[in-house]
Structure formats: C-alpha cells, structure tokens
Design a protein around this motif. Structure first.
Motif, PDB file in Angstrom:
ATOM      1  N   GLN A  90       0.846  -1.206   0.000  1.00 30.08           N
ATOM      2  CA  GLN A  90       0.000   0.000   0.000  1.00 30.08           C
ATOM      3  C   GLN A  90       0.873   1.244   0.000  1.00 30.08           C
ATOM      4  O   GLN A  90       0.537   2.246  -0.650  1.00 30.08           O
ATOM      5  N   HIS A  91       1.998   1.196   0.728  1.00 27.65           N
ATOM      6  CA  HIS A  91       2.916   2.334   0.742  1.00 27.65           C
ATOM      7  C   HIS A  91       3.462   2.591  -0.660  1.00 27.65           C
ATOM      8  O   HIS A  91       3.570   3.743  -1.100  1.00 27.65           O
ATOM      9  N   LEU A  94       0.678   4.131  -2.643  1.00 28.44           N
ATOM     10  CA  LEU A  94       0.423   5.518  -2.227  1.00 28.44           C
ATOM     11  C   LEU A  94       1.520   6.439  -2.727  1.00 28.44           C
ATOM     12  O   LEU A  94       1.245   7.576  -3.146  1.00 28.44           O
ATOM     13  N   GLN A  97       0.956   7.015  -6.290  1.00 29.91           N
ATOM     14  CA  GLN A  97      -0.238   7.839  -6.435  1.00 29.91           C
ATOM     15  C   GLN A  97       0.081   9.303  -6.143  1.00 29.91           C
ATOM     16  O   GLN A  97      -0.364  10.216  -6.861  1.00 29.91           O
TER      17      GLN A  97
ATOM     18  N   GLN B 114      -0.547   1.254 -10.018  1.00 28.05           N
ATOM     19  CA  GLN B 114      -0.289   2.666  -9.705  1.00 28.05           C
ATOM     20  C   GLN B 114       1.018   3.129 -10.318  1.00 28.05           C
ATOM     21  O   GLN B 114       1.126   4.231 -10.866  1.00 28.05           O
TER      22      GLN B 114
END
Lengths: 114, 318
Positions: A90-91, A94, A97, B114
């Motif tokens: 997730q890091h 993020l 992002q 991402q």
C-alpha cells in the motif's frame, strides 16, 4: 492394556450379536425371544460404559491439544504477516499515487503555459 | 547499457523464486472444503449416535417401568469429545483460510498498476516539454519494468509467507489428522460408525421385543379378536418400526468419515508438493520481455543525452 480393553469390547459385542440373532430368528420360541432381551440389555449397558471410558481416554490427548494450539498460533502469524505485506505494498501504491498527483499538476501547468 | 540490464536482471532474480503463488490455491481450497465437510459429518454422526442412545435408554426405562430420570438423556458420545475433535478441524480450516487470503491478496497488483499509471503520466509530461525527445518514449518501458519487478517482489514475499506457513502448519495439521484417523479407523473403540450401528441394532431389539410382547399378550385371544382392526394396526405399526430400523441398519455406510480424513491427509500432501514446484516460465518470460523493451528505449535516450553533452562541450570550447 489398550489391547485388553479392545479385546473385551470385541468379545462383548460378539456375544450381544449372537443373542440379537437368536431374538430376531423367527424359529426361536416366543418365550425364549422375550427372555433373551434382558441379558442383551445388560450387556449393552456394560458395553456403553466401556465406550464412555474409551472416550475419556481419547479426548485428553496432550499431543492433540498442543497441535491444535500450534495451528491457532500459526494462523495468527499468517494473518499478521499478510497485514505487514499488504501495508508495504500500500505504501508503494500511495507513493506512486502521490507522485502521479504532483505530475498531474505539472502537466496541467504546462498545458496552461502553452 | 547491456551490463546494466544484466545487473538489474540478476538482482531481480535473486529476490524472487519466480514461482507463482496460484499453485497453492487449488490444494488450499480442497483442504478448506474437506475440513468443513468432515467437521459437519462428525457432528452429524455424533448427534445421530446420541439420539439413538437416548431412545434406547428410554426403551430400557419403559421396559423396567422406571421413573423419569434426566440420565435417560445421557449422551454416549461426550459433548467435550465432539467439541475437541471439531475444534481441531476448525483450526486446520482456519489455517487454510489464512493461507488462501495470502494467495488471493491483490495489494501487489494494485501497487504495480499505480506505478504503471505514474510512468505513463511521466511520458506525457516529457512530451509536453519536448514532443520529439526520446525521454517521452522512455517512461512507459520503465513503468513496465517496474511493474514486473513489483509483481515479482509481491509474489516472492507472499511465497515466503506461504512457505513459512506450510513449514510450521503442516506438521501440526498432520498431528490433528493422525488422532482423528486413530479415532475413526474401523478397529477403533470410539469409532462412531460402529456405535451408530450398535445403537440401531439395540433399537431393533426393543422393537422386536415390543412386537413379541403384543404376540404374547394375544396368545389367549380368539382368531376373531386377533383380527380386529385395532389389533392388526398395532401389530402392523410394531412390525413397520422393525422394518424401518432394519432398513437403516442395511443402509448405514461404514467408515465414510474415515475416508474423508484420509482425503484431508492427501490434501496436505498436495500442499507440500505445491511448495516444491519449479520456476514459473511465464514470469521469467515477462521479465525478459520488459528488460528488452526497457533496454531498447533507454539506448535511444542515452544516445540523445550523449549527443547533448557533446554539443554542449563543443559550444563551451568555442
């Protein structure tokens, strides 16, 4: 000792089966068929008592309890490891992002300048 | 440039075993379903044995003309025993479920997406600065390579978690199954299938005794009295009970639970086999393709940077 108990259980079962066959045989006189019920009942009660003892012996196995506890601990560790891994990914997501958000602003500013 | 690609490739390969975690999915699903089914089967069978035992105990009391006693409901299979066995299977089920969560985790896929989106935007940005610059075409291959690296890293980390789980969890699961196999094998003194059969036969004894009792009580009656509808009905009902119980005795399938426990052991074997699987060729091919694409586009970029540096040095020397 376990073999003796099991042997006794088998012998009692053989006798019960033999008496049950006598009772169920249509050639057995009616009075005899009725009379054989009480011995069958007593032997069946005795066999149930032996089985209840066996359950007590089998339920309390220390290795089994230890293995069950071990499985619980391992499941908890797996859950924690997965959370740590997902947090790490997730890091990464993020960070990409956030960088993308900054870049979008730069692209928009560049487009305005043109 | 080539040596840089080779170095990057070797670094990626050393952090990854290149084996997809999907190979664990099928054995884990089988293990999870198998333990649920076995758990349900044991609870059902134990319940059936206890219901039959209670019926027989009630028959015994009725035959003796005993007063009502709560002991009539005493179970033959102790609730604590059922709970202990079911708990063991529940823990194996929970272990399989946690392992499946690791296999099905999509955090890595989301992260790599991402990064790819970011790389595409970098390419767009480079194009707004200079539409003909090689930098414009360099970002996408860089993103593709980063995606493969993140996917491989994600797979490698998840595989580490799974292999630790297998290393620690399989021996404990096998110990639980060993005890269950011992309990449910045909010769076991606590074999529930055998007990169900015994209680059904005891029930048949009571029912035959009830029918024989009717016949005995009718011995002094005339044939006309014996043929009265009420008496015929009573005899029919008593005989019907015996037939239905005999049907259940004949239908009883022995050792079904034992066979499902053996299948669970085989599921554990399949899980261990999955962990020893080889390199995934598709993942290696994806890495090679991305490295090649990256290398081809990076070469053009480096040539442009070299040319710019040369031109700049030539300007300075004038």
């Amino acid at each position: 000792m376990p073999d003796r108990r099991e042997e006794l259980l088998e012998r009692v079962t053989l006798v019960i089966n033999a008496l049950q066959n006598i009772q169920a045989d249509s050639r057995t006189p009616l009075d005899a068929a009725l009379a054989v019920v009480e011995p069958i009942r007593k032997l069946t009660d005795y066999r149930r008592a032996m089985r209840r003892i066996e359950f007590q012996i089998h339920a309390g196995m220390a290795e089994y309890q230890a293995a069950v506890s071990q499985l619980r601990r391992i499941s908890d560790t797996l859950a924690a490891d997965l959370v740590a891994h997902q947090t790490h990914m997730q890091h990464v997501a993020l960070a990409a992002q956030a960088a993308d958000a900054v870049l979008s602003v730069a692209i928009a500013v560049g487009a305005m300048a043109i | 440039m080539r040596s840089l690609i080779a170095l990057l490739g070797s670094v990626v390969l050393t952090v990854s075993s290149c084996k997809t975690v999907v190979v664990y999915k099928d054995p884990l699903e089988k293990l999870s379903k198998g333990t649920t089914d076995t758990r349900t089967a044991i609870q059902t069978l134990a319940g059936e044995v206890n219901v039959l035992t209670a019926r027989n105990q009630v028959w015994d009391a009725a035959l003796k003309g005993s007063r009502y006693d709560e002991k009539l409901l005493n179970p033959l299979v102790p609730p604590q025993y059922i709970e202990a066995r079911v708990k063991g299977l529940l823990m194996i089920e929970r272990f399989a479920a946690q392992m499946l969560r690791v296999v099905e985790s999509d955090a890595g896929a989301l992260a790599s997406k991402q990064v790819v989106d970011f790389a595409k935007d970098v390419g767009t940005f480079a194009g707004t600065i200079n539409s003909t610059s090689p930098a414009k075409n360099y970002a996408a291959p860089l993103g593709g390579l980063a995606k493969v690296v993140i996917d491989l890293y994600d797979g490698s980390r998840r595989e580490d978690i799974l292999e630790r789980g297998i290393h620690d969890g399989i021996p404990a699961a096998r110990q639980v199954l060993l005890v269950l196999e011992s309990d449910f094998k045909p010769s076991s003194p606590v074999n529930l299938d055998k007990m169900k059969n015994e209680e059904l036969k005891s029930l048949r004894v009571h029912q035959i005794a009830a029918y024989d009792g009717i016949l005995h009580s009718e011995q002094a009656l005339t044939e006309t009295d014996k043929a009265s509808p009420a008496r015929v009905k009573a005899r029919f009902d008593a005989l019907h009970d015996i037939i239905e119980t005999q049907r259940l005795i004949d239908q009883a399938s022995s050792d079904q639970v034992y066979q499902t426990i053996i299948s669970l052991d085989e599921s554990l074997d399949a899980l261990v086999a999955a962990s020893k699987g080889g390199v995934d060729e598709e993942e290696l091919k994806a890495l090679t393709n991305q490295l090649t694409t990256f290398s081809d586009n990076a070469a053009a970029l480096l040539e442009a940077v070299t040319a710019l540096k040369t031109a700049t040095s030539a300007d300075k020397s004038k």
